[in-house]
Design an enzyme around this catalytic site. Structure first.
Site, PDB file in Angstrom:
ATOM      1  N   GLU A  34      -8.720  -4.655 -10.018  1.00 63.43           N
ATOM      2  CA  GLU A  34      -8.892  -3.027  -9.515  1.00 63.43           C
ATOM      3  C   GLU A  34      -7.657  -1.898  -9.807  1.00 63.43           C
ATOM      4  OE1 GLU A  34      -8.148  -1.065  -6.053  1.00 63.43           O
ATOM      5  OE2 GLU A  34      -9.384  -3.131  -6.595  1.00 63.43           O
ATOM      6  N   TYR A  35      -7.505  -2.348 -11.187  1.00 66.21           N
ATOM      7  CA  TYR A  35      -6.853  -1.151 -11.981  1.00 66.21           C
ATOM      8  C   TYR A  35      -8.099  -1.116 -12.859  1.00 66.21           C
ATOM      9  CZ  TYR A  35      -4.475   1.119 -15.895  1.00 66.21           C
ATOM     10  OH  TYR A  35      -3.602   1.912 -16.771  1.00 66.21           O
ATOM     11  N   GLU A 121      23.857  -1.463 -27.185  1.00 66.36           N
ATOM     12  CA  GLU A 121      22.769  -1.675 -26.797  1.00 66.36           C
ATOM     13  C   GLU A 121      22.478  -2.103 -28.538  1.00 66.36           C
ATOM     14  OE1 GLU A 121      20.196   1.488 -25.579  1.00 66.36           O
ATOM     15  OE2 GLU A 121      21.895   2.322 -26.509  1.00 66.36           O
ATOM     16  N   LYS A 123      20.013  -3.441 -31.571  1.00 64.82           N
ATOM     17  CA  LYS A 123      19.909  -2.039 -32.257  1.00 64.82           C
ATOM     18  C   LYS A 123      18.232  -2.536 -33.357  1.00 64.82           C
ATOM     19  CE  LYS A 123      19.848   0.536 -36.868  1.00 64.82           C
ATOM     20  NZ  LYS A 123      18.652  -0.073 -37.203  1.00 64.82           N
ATOM     21  N   ASP A 125      14.682  -3.423 -34.780  1.00 63.11           N
ATOM     22  CA  ASP A 125      14.360  -2.789 -35.965  1.00 63.11           C
ATOM     23  C   ASP A 125      12.583  -2.523 -36.259  1.00 63.11           C
ATOM     24  OD1 ASP A 125      14.401  -3.404 -38.666  1.00 63.11           O
ATOM     25  OD2 ASP A 125      13.611  -5.779 -38.861  1.00 63.11           O
ATOM     26  N   ARG A 144      11.297  10.348 -37.484  1.00 63.60           N
ATOM     27  CA  ARG A 144      12.243  11.010 -37.650  1.00 63.60           C
ATOM     28  C   ARG A 144      11.966  11.533 -39.216  1.00 63.60           C
ATOM     29  NH1 ARG A 144      15.807   9.076 -41.523  1.00 63.60           N
ATOM     30  NH2 ARG A 144      18.236   9.581 -41.089  1.00 63.60           N
ATOM     31  N   TYR A 233      16.466   4.903 -26.459  1.00 65.54           N
ATOM     32  CA  TYR A 233      18.615   4.656 -26.625  1.00 65.54           C
ATOM     33  C   TYR A 233      18.231   6.128 -27.027  1.00 65.54           C
ATOM     34  CZ  TYR A 233      17.427   5.509 -31.503  1.00 65.54           C
ATOM     35  OH  TYR A 233      16.334   6.731 -32.607  1.00 65.54           O
ATOM     36  N   LYS A 297      27.824   2.972 -29.609  1.00 67.06           N
ATOM     37  CA  LYS A 297      28.234   4.751 -28.874  1.00 67.06           C
ATOM     38  C   LYS A 297      29.255   4.944 -28.272  1.00 67.06           C
ATOM     39  CE  LYS A 297      23.534   5.633 -29.749  1.00 67.06           C
ATOM     40  NZ  LYS A 297      21.841   5.994 -28.955  1.00 67.06           N
ATOM     41  N   LYS A 321      25.732  -4.387 -38.211  1.00 66.41           N
ATOM     42  CA  LYS A 321      24.607  -4.816 -39.147  1.00 66.41           C
ATOM     43  C   LYS A 321      25.096  -6.715 -38.505  1.00 66.41           C
ATOM     44  CE  LYS A 321      21.251  -2.801 -40.305  1.00 66.41           C
ATOM     45  NZ  LYS A 321      20.989  -1.912 -41.609  1.00 66.41           N
ATOM     46  N   CYS A 415       1.826 -37.862 -59.984  1.00 66.39           N
ATOM     47  CA  CYS A 415       3.339 -37.233 -58.811  1.00 66.39           C
ATOM     48  C   CYS A 415       4.234 -37.938 -59.505  1.00 66.39           C
ATOM     49  CB  CYS A 415       3.142 -39.107 -57.740  1.00 66.39           C
ATOM     50  SG  CYS A 415       4.549 -39.006 -56.610  1.00 66.39           S
ATOM     51  N   CYS A 418       6.373 -41.197 -58.267  1.00 67.42           N
ATOM     52  CA  CYS A 418       5.805 -42.680 -58.851  1.00 67.42           C
ATOM     53  C   CYS A 418       4.856 -42.414 -60.104  1.00 67.42           C
ATOM     54  CB  CYS A 418       4.698 -43.104 -56.806  1.00 67.42           C
ATOM     55  SG  CYS A 418       3.348 -42.224 -56.902  1.00 67.42           S
ATOM     56  N   CYS A 445      -0.343 -37.017 -53.160  1.00 65.22           N
ATOM     57  CA  CYS A 445      -0.560 -38.055 -54.200  1.00 65.22           C
ATOM     58  C   CYS A 445      -0.800 -39.102 -53.506  1.00 65.22           C
ATOM     59  CB  CYS A 445       0.836 -38.825 -53.973  1.00 65.22           C
ATOM     60  SG  CYS A 445       1.740 -40.570 -54.815  1.00 65.22           S
ATOM     61  N   CYS A 451       4.944 -45.403 -53.561  1.00 68.35           N
ATOM     62  CA  CYS A 451       5.650 -43.964 -53.863  1.00 68.35           C
ATOM     63  C   CYS A 451       6.662 -44.221 -53.270  1.00 68.35           C
ATOM     64  CB  CYS A 451       5.167 -42.726 -53.702  1.00 68.35           C
ATOM     65  SG  CYS A 451       5.128 -41.529 -53.970  1.00 68.35           S
TER      66      CYS A 451
END
Length: 789
Positions: A34-35, A121, A123, A125, A144, A233, A297, A321, A415, A418, A445, A451
């Site tokens: 439908e979308y 909140e 943080k 990454d 930024r 944020y 904050k 952190k 090996c 052994c 091996c 072994c």
């Protein structure tokens, strides 16, 4: 206003609302089809009326030609970085400075003084960005940068599905600069890397790098193909009115259609901040996205203005952190370990370094292909990553720091345990009429149980909790039993005597009796546990359960031909060959015989499960013979024409009859003739059919009625922490009702049970529209099936 213009405005409003419900609220209200219908209608109307196209239209998320460079953007309000707290004392000092800066009463012997409310909140990454809305319409997106000057990434930001192109509701300021983080959820990152590898590309090192690289593409179409998300944020430049507290501002942004963190909290005082930090830290690995700390904050915006800024950071906010998850260190050497299946695995020996609060001196290198991909040499400076309890991993080499005496990493010819020969595995890919052999990534091996390393790991697996579950037989005790020569195979555990054990290191009378009692109590394992305990390559717990449930007896599992095994769900031909090869091996058959001779009595053995009675067809048998040029349709045509395997063989040699047959190409007819001209192929086909008869799977066998289980055919997934039962108990209850319990969510998943701390699996269920039950609803559902906890 024309009818087209009115309909365009209506469609845009509807689509933005549906985008918000789908990408922000995880509450889609219409099906995808439908979308798509609404979206395509809007595209058609805009194509017919190009003068009505605006930048805030949902159709304009990806438009225009690739850029040659990003334009600069001057931030009206600088995007400053935050000060960091790495320990609880650092946060306490921050809180003290805030209270002193506001001249609030300090604590003394008679009280703790004034307490500050903080907005809390995670943080994220990712990459910090700025979104500028003018009169509610997204006009610009920027990075930024250095805090004062960023890059214009407007075209790329528009492709992020949970970024509204136009704000919802009303009351927003005339100019509103929203600040937040663009990131990539763990599930999206994994899917992106899978696509990268499938297309021959290089995988991304971590979600942050993937998000940053995706956002800085000059072609917005590339950005649109990446699973990016946005979380706001705070705000920057504002012309108009906003609420008076940080939390209220964030809640207002949510009302205007912007995504915010579901972990947003208000803490009263620094102790509640510390509790929040510990809680998020404990749930960190279960979150659907990567975080590297928590941001606190001062909630009162008047207090924020009063506290102001220092050189490049606000005095009213701090990032607490988590311990670093990536660090640099030196690769001192590469050693090789031998596992249960004989795999010789390289392990990095590192100069000890603190990563995520733990001293790391070893890291996995997986295999020699990974060593080659990294370009790793002994002496290199490397980046180490550790996430929670995951084994530390070498992520990359810092090539510019490579010393002159660095030396290459070479696989040993013998090996290290052994002395047996080490050989590279071969991958056999079976297709119609041919086998393709290529080199695998693993070296093995060839010493097998001669072994000691393989023997120890095989026994450790055999006695483990999900296998025979022999309590008291930990790794160190198994190693001691092998070292002193008391145990040469799992069967030797059942010949141990009191006088042999009591003299071993760490044993006395009581511990000896307890161990022997635990071994004795393991003599009646369920068939599925026993199959899993054998350590068959590529056979995990679920496949072992399937083999036991479907075939019903060890004898049938041992005898099963690879082609017969492929009639079981989720058993491919490669796994089937591994199972068959394991039971064909003389040494393995001897150990199994000794285990049974020494008193093991397998439980739950019986007949073939009714679900698989008469499950095979002649057409499927022909298809599974992998005759070149004959796929499922051709096999069905042959089966319909011949009616029996013997008749198919006869038809293949009757060239006149075969030549006039419909439904097979000339090439397929020749392949059929050539295939059955070989007596070995005829014998193989007859052996498969005979086994189908013996097992009761043949199309001529009696079809038995399966006893119905309420969840038969359904796949369930468990995620998060369950409080009323363990995950294993929940899994057992579901399996007793006929459900399959999977480790990951897919389109085939029927239901997800989500406890506290559920992360990426819960998010995936939301994306796919799969039903989710909390623990209370799950317990209620079990009660409906007569299971009362």
């Amino acid at each position: 206003m024309t009818d087209s213009a009115a309909r365009i405005l209506q469609l845009r409003a509807e689509l933005e609302q549906h985008n918000h419900r789908y990408y922000v609220l995880d509450e889609p209200s219409i099906p995808d089809a439908e979308y798509d219908r609404l979206f395509n209608e809007l595209k058609a109307l805009e194509a017919a009326n190009p003068q009505l196209v605006t930048t805030d239209s949902p159709t304009q998320r990806v438009s225009g030609t690739p850029l040659t460079a990003f334009a600069e953007v001057q931030h009206e309000v600088p995007m400053l970085s935050l000060g960091n707290a790495f320990a609880e004392d650092d946060l306490l000092d921050f809180d003290r400075r805030v209270r002193e800066g506001l001249d609030l009463p300090a604590g003394d012997l008679f009280g703790g003084g004034a307490e500050i409310d903080y907005c809390c909140e995670p943080k994220l990454d990712g990459l910090a960005v700025s979104l500028l809305y003018v009169d509610g319409v997204l006009m610009r997106g920027a990075t930024r940068g250095d805090g004062s000057t960023g890059e214009d990434i407007s075209s790329n930001v528009r492709t992020i599905r949970n970024v509204p192109l136009k704000l919802q509701g009303s009351g927003w300021p005339a100019v509103l600069e929203v600040r937040g983080e663009v990131f990539m959820a763990k599930a999206g990152f994994d899917a992106l890397n899978a696509r990268q590898l499938a297309s021959g590309g290089k995988p991304f090192a971590n979600p942050r790098n993937a998000a940053a690289g995706s956002l800085r593409q000059l072609d917005a179409k590339v950005t649109a193909s990446r699973p990016l998300e946005f979380c706001c944020y705070g705000v920057g430049q504002v012309v108009g009115e906003l609420p008076s507290t940080q939390v209220a501002v964030i809640q207002a942004l949510k009302q205007w259609g912007l995504p915010i963190s579901k972990e947003l909290r208000l803490a009263h005082g620094v102790e509640e901040c510390l509790a929040y930090y510990r809680d998020i830290g404990a749930r960190r690995q279960a979150l659907a996205y990567e975080i590297d700390g928590v941001v606190f904050k001062v909630n009162d915006l008047g207090y924020q203005r009063e506290l102001g800024f220092r050189a490049r950071e606000p005095r009213w906010a701090i990032a607490h952190k988590f311990p670093a998850m990536e660090e640099l260190t030196e690769l001192l050497d590469v050693e090789f370990q031998v596992g249960r299946t004989g795999a010789v695995t390289p392990v990095a020996r590192l100069k000890p370094v603190q990563v995520a609060g733990v001293t790391v001196s070893n890291a996995t290198l997986h295999n020699m292909d990974e060593v080659a991909r990294l370009g790793l040499m002994v002496g290199d400076t490397v980046i180490i990553r550790r996430a929670g309890d995951v084994i530390p991993q070498v992520m990359a080499v810092v090539a510019e720091r490579r010393p002159a005496d660095a030396r290459p990493v070479a696989i040993p010819q013998s090996c290290p345990v052994c002395g047996s020969h080490v050989e590279r595995t071969q991958l056999v890919k079976r297709a119609k009429g041919r086998e393709t052999i290529s080199e695998g990534a693993v070296y093995r091996c060839v010493g097998r149980l001669s072994c000691e390393a393989q023997l120890k790991q095989a026994i450790i697996h055999f006695v483990s909790r999900r296998a025979l579950d022999i309590e008291g037989l930990g790794d160190k005790i198994v190693e001691q039993l092998v070292d002193v020569g008391l145990v040469h195979s799992p069967a030797d555990l059942y010949t141990l005597r009191y006088e042999q054990v009591v003299v071993l290191d760490g044993f006395a009378d009581l511990s000896t009796r307890n161990l022997l009692a635990a071994i004795e109590s393991s003599r009646q394992p369920a068939l599925a546990r026993f199959i899993y305990a054998l350590g068959i390559p590529d056979v995990g717990e679920e496949t072992a359960k399937l083999l036991a449930r479907a075939l019903g007896s060890l004898a049938r599992v041992q005898a099963a031909l690879p082609e017969v095994l492929t009639w079981l769900p989720d058993v491919g031909l490669e796994v089937a060959h591994e199972i068959h090869s394991f039971f064909e091996d003389e040494h393995n058959r001897t150990v199994i015989a000794q285990l049974l001779e020494r008193g093991l009595q397998l439980q739950d053995e019986g007949e073939l499960h009714a679900e698989f009675s008469a499950c095979a067809s002649l057409a499927e048998l022909i298809d599974k013979l992998n005759i070149a040029g004959i796929a499922a349709t051709g096999a069905k045509n042959l089966a319909d024409k011949a009616g029996s395997l013997q008749a198919v063989v006869a038809l293949s040699q009757d060239w006149l009859e075969l030549s006039v047959m419909k439904g097979l190409s000339e090439k397929a007819k020749q392949s059929l003739r050539d295939y059955f001209a070989n007596p070995a192929n005829v014998a193989r086909a007859e052996a498969i059919e005979q086994q189908l008869r013996d097992f009761g799977m043949h199309w001529g066998s009696e079809k038995k009625q399966a006893e119905g289980l309420p969840l038969a055919g359904q796949t369930w997934v468990l995620t998060g922490t369950l409080e009323l039962m363990s995950r294993d108990q929940a899994k057992q209850q579901l399996e007793s009702l006929g459900a399959k319990v999977a480790g990951s969510v897919s389109a085939k998943t029927h239901c997800v049970v989500a406890g506290p701390g559920a992360g990426s699996k819960l998010a995936k269920a939301g994306e796919l529209g799969i039903a989710v039950l909390d623990e209370a609803a799950f317990v209620e559902r079990l009660a409906g099936y007569g299971i009362v906890l």
